[in-house]
Design a protein around this motif. Structure first.
Motif, PDB file in Angstrom:
ATOM      1  N   ALA A   1      -1.389   6.470   6.408  1.00 12.69           N
ATOM      2  CA  ALA A   1      -2.448   7.395   6.824  1.00 12.69           C
ATOM      3  C   ALA A   1      -1.927   8.832   6.850  1.00 12.69           C
ATOM      4  O   ALA A   1      -2.613   9.771   6.423  1.00 12.69           O
ATOM      5  CB  ALA A   1      -2.988   7.001   8.195  1.00 12.69           C
ATOM      6  N   ALA A   2      -0.696   9.011   7.335  1.00 14.35           N
ATOM      7  CA  ALA A   2      -0.115  10.349   7.411  1.00 14.35           C
ATOM      8  C   ALA A   2       0.092  10.927   6.016  1.00 14.35           C
ATOM      9  O   ALA A   2      -0.132  12.127   5.787  1.00 14.35           O
ATOM     10  CB  ALA A   2       1.208  10.306   8.171  1.00 14.35           C
TER      11      ALA A   2
ATOM     12  N   ALA B   1       0.830  -1.206   0.000  1.00 15.52           N
ATOM     13  CA  ALA B   1       0.000   0.000   0.000  1.00 15.52           C
ATOM     14  C   ALA B   1       0.863   1.254   0.000  1.00 15.52           C
ATOM     15  O   ALA B   1       0.602   2.212  -0.734  1.00 15.52           O
ATOM     16  CB  ALA B   1      -0.928  -0.008   1.221  1.00 15.52           C
ATOM     17  N   LEU B   2       1.924   1.237   0.799  1.00 21.86           N
ATOM     18  CA  LEU B   2       2.830   2.386   0.870  1.00 21.86           C
ATOM     19  C   LEU B   2       3.511   2.627  -0.470  1.00 21.86           C
ATOM     20  O   LEU B   2       3.574   3.756  -0.967  1.00 21.86           O
ATOM     21  CB  LEU B   2       3.878   2.153   1.976  1.00 21.86           C
ATOM     22  N   ALA B   3       4.031   1.536  -1.060  1.00 19.54           N
ATOM     23  CA  ALA B   3       4.757   1.666  -2.325  1.00 19.54           C
ATOM     24  C   ALA B   3       3.831   2.164  -3.431  1.00 19.54           C
ATOM     25  O   ALA B   3       4.189   3.050  -4.217  1.00 19.54           O
ATOM     26  CB  ALA B   3       5.384   0.329  -2.705  1.00 19.54           C
ATOM     27  N   GLU B   4       2.625   1.615  -3.483  1.00 19.57           N
ATOM     28  CA  GLU B   4       1.712   1.973  -4.580  1.00 19.57           C
ATOM     29  C   GLU B   4       1.174   3.389  -4.424  1.00 19.57           C
ATOM     30  O   GLU B   4       1.017   4.108  -5.406  1.00 19.57           O
ATOM     31  CB  GLU B   4       0.576   0.949  -4.666  1.00 19.57           C
TER      32      GLU B   4
ATOM     33  N   CYS C   1       6.606  -2.998  12.297  1.00 18.50           N
ATOM     34  CA  CYS C   1       6.607  -2.516  10.911  1.00 18.50           C
ATOM     35  C   CYS C   1       5.200  -2.299  10.358  1.00 18.50           C
ATOM     36  O   CYS C   1       4.931  -1.308   9.692  1.00 18.50           O
ATOM     37  CB  CYS C   1       7.354  -3.488  10.013  1.00 18.50           C
ATOM     38  N   ARG C   2       4.319  -3.252  10.640  1.00 21.46           N
ATOM     39  CA  ARG C   2       2.991  -3.128  10.050  1.00 21.46           C
ATOM     40  C   ARG C   2       2.252  -1.914  10.614  1.00 21.46           C
ATOM     41  O   ARG C   2       1.723  -1.093   9.880  1.00 21.46           O
ATOM     42  CB  ARG C   2       2.157  -4.392  10.274  1.00 21.46           C
ATOM     43  N   ALA C   3       2.278  -1.796  11.951  1.00 21.68           N
ATOM     44  CA  ALA C   3       1.596  -0.682  12.590  1.00 21.68           C
ATOM     45  C   ALA C   3       2.155   0.652  12.089  1.00 21.68           C
ATOM     46  O   ALA C   3       1.403   1.573  11.753  1.00 21.68           O
ATOM     47  CB  ALA C   3       1.727  -0.782  14.104  1.00 21.68           C
ATOM     48  N   VAL C   4       3.481   0.730  12.002  1.00 21.45           N
ATOM     49  CA  VAL C   4       4.105   2.001  11.608  1.00 21.45           C
ATOM     50  C   VAL C   4       3.813   2.317  10.144  1.00 21.45           C
ATOM     51  O   VAL C   4       3.493   3.460   9.802  1.00 21.45           O
ATOM     52  CB  VAL C   4       5.627   1.953  11.869  1.00 21.45           C
ATOM     53  N   ILE C   5       3.906   1.299   9.273  1.00 26.65           N
ATOM     54  CA  ILE C   5       3.666   1.569   7.847  1.00 26.65           C
ATOM     55  C   ILE C   5       2.216   2.007   7.639  1.00 26.65           C
ATOM     56  O   ILE C   5       1.944   2.933   6.878  1.00 26.65           O
ATOM     57  CB  ILE C   5       4.004   0.329   6.985  1.00 26.65           C
TER      58      ILE C   5
ATOM     59  N   ALA D   1      14.044 -10.592   2.917  1.00 27.01           N
ATOM     60  CA  ALA D   1      12.717 -10.054   2.627  1.00 27.01           C
ATOM     61  C   ALA D   1      12.208 -10.491   1.249  1.00 27.01           C
ATOM     62  O   ALA D   1      11.212  -9.965   0.769  1.00 27.01           O
ATOM     63  CB  ALA D   1      12.744  -8.528   2.690  1.00 27.01           C
ATOM     64  N   ARG D   2      12.901 -11.447   0.619  1.00 27.46           N
ATOM     65  CA  ARG D   2      12.447 -11.876  -0.706  1.00 27.46           C
ATOM     66  C   ARG D   2      11.020 -12.411  -0.561  1.00 27.46           C
ATOM     67  O   ARG D   2      10.741 -13.245   0.301  1.00 27.46           O
ATOM     68  CB  ARG D   2      13.383 -12.930  -1.289  1.00 27.46           C
ATOM     69  N   GLY D   3      10.143 -11.910  -1.388  1.00 28.66           N
ATOM     70  CA  GLY D   3       8.734 -12.303  -1.306  1.00 28.66           C
ATOM     71  C   GLY D   3       7.881 -11.326  -0.505  1.00 28.66           C
ATOM     72  O   GLY D   3       6.660 -11.378  -0.571  1.00 28.66           O
ATOM     73  N   ALA D   4       8.524 -10.421   0.239  1.00 23.25           N
ATOM     74  CA  ALA D   4       7.762  -9.452   1.024  1.00 23.25           C
ATOM     75  C   ALA D   4       7.091  -8.432   0.111  1.00 23.25           C
ATOM     76  O   ALA D   4       6.123  -7.780   0.509  1.00 23.25           O
ATOM     77  CB  ALA D   4       8.677  -8.736   2.017  1.00 23.25           C
ATOM     78  N   PHE D   5       7.627  -8.292  -1.090  1.00 26.91           N
ATOM     79  CA  PHE D   5       7.033  -7.430  -2.113  1.00 26.91           C
ATOM     80  C   PHE D   5       7.169  -8.211  -3.416  1.00 26.91           C
ATOM     81  O   PHE D   5       8.243  -8.753  -3.690  1.00 26.91           O
ATOM     82  CB  PHE D   5       7.800  -6.099  -2.163  1.00 26.91           C
ATOM     83  N   PRO D   6       6.108  -8.299  -4.228  1.00 28.86           N
ATOM     84  CA  PRO D   6       6.153  -9.235  -5.364  1.00 28.86           C
ATOM     85  C   PRO D   6       7.211  -8.846  -6.401  1.00 28.86           C
ATOM     86  O   PRO D   6       7.253  -7.697  -6.846  1.00 28.86           O
ATOM     87  CB  PRO D   6       4.747  -9.136  -5.974  1.00 28.86           C
TER      88      PRO D   6
END
Lengths: 575, 174
Positions: A329-330, A224-227, A320-324, A239-244
């Motif tokens: 949102a910010a 969501a952040l990247a997009e 990480c999830r909570a912060v991202i 982190a391989r697989g953490a982002f497609p």
């Protein structure tokens, strides 16, 4: 209800939701093995205690639940030190139970006595020596709590034999009592807003996603952040697989053997958004020359990672999830995607690097053509389901697997990152398959690694755990050979292993697996298809690959990332 | 002493805690200058007063890594101006008949006590600020020091007229 310490221990593991544990019995843990017969917990009997530890790690990697291993005292405890250290480096939640000599005999150099808590203190998040059977439920509860919260990690509970035999009054603690352990997960809101402002000012940002994304179950938040921001993402080895990989914003793996674009984009960035990554030396190269123009936003749940290697401009301690999610949102509150600056020039530059400097190898199909290991990985990738779990050991094969696989789902890549433990793949693959029996599990292993822990295939065969192993057999300790070729004037010292000794096909069959052999590129597809059809026992495919093939790109150890070396056929790079 | 910082570390009073703390310093490459440990008034906790050499690594890394130990409950960094620091020393010094009176005189100046007397030497007990003990050692040296045993410093925050300036290191996370 009166229980023995041993019964209380097994019951406590059940209370924690343990479905499976990996282990091997022995003298001091004997009392605890008796109630296993009556327990709902599945026990997988390993052939070596190191295997139990790596299986627990593999299980934890793919399920997110803590892996549980149980072994006896002395040599069994020392045999599981390597997996503990491995799990500590890679933040894998794992609970290890060890037997110990009777409490009254501790310190007397009793048979199979060793100072297990002393030995494992530096490689566990915490450990406990049980001195009273009444403490067992409380300690087990605390052990699981510590292993799975905050920055996850391995813990160890050492249980003396007399403690296991004594009786206690059963209870289940309602809470943990750890006054010195209060991990926080929410990031500081002011810092998160500051990060959002920094992102909105950046022209050349890169998201530097690490293993913490996977630990925090933050893959969706990351996407969501990247997009929303249109910022490209590098995914580290952990982190391989953490982002497609197939996402247009994915740049793949950075670091010593990262691809040119991932490495160079970080070097040229004006902002690195480090999410659950720890500026490992394999990523940064020479620290003083790493991403020299970049400001740093560093999100990590472990405050000690903030500023350990590189001082962040915006440190955010939190999950990480909570912060991202807060960060998204910010950014949204500041105008969302529309308020992001025009970064088309930066993205065009990134695309140009991707076009000009892709990963490169050449496979020819003449009669005497050598089989390229990268070709094997790519054929495997293209012949297996998208959500196949890939497990590797450490060395060239690991880098080729990470580079040439296409990871489109989280928790499909299992490897030993921080510690670099050879022999990790076979047992970790078994643990992964136990955790995800619905998935196809392929270990991509090296011949050197395979020989360290292959005996666990006996475990897999007898327990009907149908893992598949592709040995990229180049008859060498290949990564060491590569360094000797490049940095020691081709003086090859103690790296030759022989392609035929052992005979991997016969060895596999002796262990109750199906053994296959591939010597020519034309035979690869048929062997993979055959292996994929077998699901009642493990399969080992001995791929005889080109000994001289090297892993490129490469940043020489300790060198600056700008000194990245491409495959010699690709010239000098694009600066 | 400018390169040294005093940390007051409240730990759970459990077996092996000192090993965990000392082991952490060793494996993270931090140097301990002095260390004193004893139970507090609450029997569940002990206090470790540790003077660290911050030339080896930044203090921030030391405190953050210490915080990660499960048994570490609280860490206070005690700045010299805002804390009371004391140390105890036992010093055995040569005190032959010709010099004995001078030694005794100096012990009195420093408000020390002679706790043991031999034919040619005395053992002095001195409690005070670590700098004072340094000075005392310096002055005794010409007479011939046979043995010195210092406890390492203990410290507590100064009781200020206003709010105590005790810098608590925040961000405790496992």
């Amino acid at each position: 209800m009166k229980l023995t310490g041993a019964q209380a221990l097994i019951k406590s593991l059940e209370m924690e939701g343990t479905e499976v544990m990996f282990g091997l019995p022995g003298g001091a843990i004997l009392p605890v093995y008796d109630p296993i017969i009556d327990s709902s917990i599945r026990h997988v009997l390993v052939r070596h205690e190191q295997g139990a530890g790596h299986m627990a790690e593999g299980y934890a990697h793919v399920t997110g639940r803590p892996g549980v291993a149980m072994v006896t005292s002395g040599p069994a405890a020392t045999n599981i030190v390597t997996p503990l250290c491995d799990a500590y480096m890679d933040s894998i939640p794992m609970v290890v139970i060890t037997g110990q000599v009777a409490y009254s005999a501790i310190g007397s150099d009793a048979f199979q006595e060793c100072d297990t808590t002393g030995i494992t203190m530096p490689v566990t998040k915490h450990n406990w020596l049980v001195t009273d059977p009444q403490d067992i439920p409380q300690i087990v509860r605390e052990a699981f709590h510590v292993a799975t919260t905050g920055r996850p990690g391995p813990v160890l509970v050492d249980v003396p034999k007399d403690i296991s035999n004594q009786t206690m009054d059963w209870y289940w603690p309602e809470a943990v009592d750890l006054p010195g352990y209060t991990p926080s997960s929410q990031g500081e809101p002011g810092m998160i807003r500051k990060a959002a402002r920094l992102i909105a000012e950046s022209r050349r940002p890169v998201i530097y996603a690490g293993g913490g994304i996977l630990k925090a179950r933050a893959a969706e938040a990351l996407r969501a952040l990247a997009e929303m921001t249109g910022i490209p993402v590098v995914t580290t080895l952990m982190a391989r697989g953490a982002f497609p990989d197939s996402h247009e914003l994915c740049l793949g793996m950075p670091g010593m053997h990262g691809n040119y674009t991932a490495v160079t984009a970080m070097q040229k960035a004006d902002l690195l958004i480090a999410l659950g990554s720890r500026f490992d030396d394999r990523v940064t190269g020479k620290v003083s020359a790493f991403a020299p123009d970049a400001k740093i936003i560093h999100v990590d749940i472990d405050p000690a990672e903030q500023g350990k290697v590189r001082r962040p401009d915006v440190p955010i301690v939190g999950d990480c999830r909570a912060v991202i999610e807060e960060m998204v949102a910010a950014i949204e509150a500041m105008g969302g995607a529309a308020a992001q600056p025009d970064r088309s020039e930066w993205l065009a530059q990134v695309r140009a690097w991707q076009r000009d400097f892709p990963l490169h190898y050449e496979q020819s199909f003449e009669e005497d053509s050598a089989l390229k290991p990268q070709y094997v990985v790519e054929q495997l990738r293209d012949s297996t389901p998208d959500d196949t779990i890939v497990v590797s050991g450490v060395g060239q094969h690991q880098m080729w697997a990470s580079q040439h696989w296409r990871f489109d789902h989280p928790y499909t890549w299992v490897n030993s990152g921080g510690l670099g433990t050879m022999g990790f793949a076979v047992p970790a693959a078994i643990g992964a398959k136990v955790g995800r029996p619905d998935r196809m599990v392929w270990a991509v292993d090296g011949d050197g690694c395979f020989q360290m822990t292959a005996q666990e295939l006996v475990t897999a065969a007898s327990e009907r755990i149908p893992v598949k192993v592709a040995i990229l057999n180049n008859a060498y300790l290949g990564m060491v050979r590569q360094w000797q070729e490049l940095f020691y004037e081709e003086r090859y010292s103690e790296v030759y292993l022989s392609p035929d000794l052992p005979d991997y096909k016969m060895w596999a069959e002796a262990m109750g697996c199906v053994g296959l052999r591939v010597e020519h590129p034309d035979e690869v597809q048929a062997a993979i298809d055959k292996a994929n059809e077998i699901d009642d026992r493990p399969v080992v495919v001995d791929f005889r690959t080109d000994s001289t093939e090297k892993v490129y790109p490469m940043v020489p150890a300790g060198g600056p990332n700008d000194a990245i070396i491409l495959d010699p056929s690709q010239g000098e790079g694009g600066r | 002493m400018a390169k040294h910082h005093t940390l007051s570390v409240l730990v759970e009073n459990k077996a092996g805690v000192l090993t965990r703390v000392a082991g952490l310093f060793a494996r993270r490459g931090f140097n301990i200058y002095s260390l004193a440990v004893a139970p507090t008034d609450d029997e569940r906790f002990s206090r470790i007063t540790v003077v660290v050499d911050v030339e080896s690594k930044p203090l921030e890394q030391i405190t953050k890594q210490l915080f990660k130990l499960i048994n570490v409950v609280k860490i206070d960094e005690l700045a010299p101006q805002q804390s009371v620091e004391r140390e105890l020393a036992l010093v055995t010094v040569r005190a032959e008949s010709g010099t004995r009176s001078q030694v005794i005189e100096l012990v009195q100046v420093f408000e020390g006590r002679i706790v043991d007397v031999g034919h040619d030497e005395v053992t002095v007990m001195l409690a005070g600020h670590p700098d004072t003990i340094d000075d005392f050692e310096d002055l005794m040296r010409p007479f011939g020091i046979d043995d010195v045993q210092r406890t390492g410093r203990v410290a507590l925050p100064k009781l200020e007229r206003q709010a105590p300036r005790l810098r608590s290191v925040s961000g405790k996370v496992g």
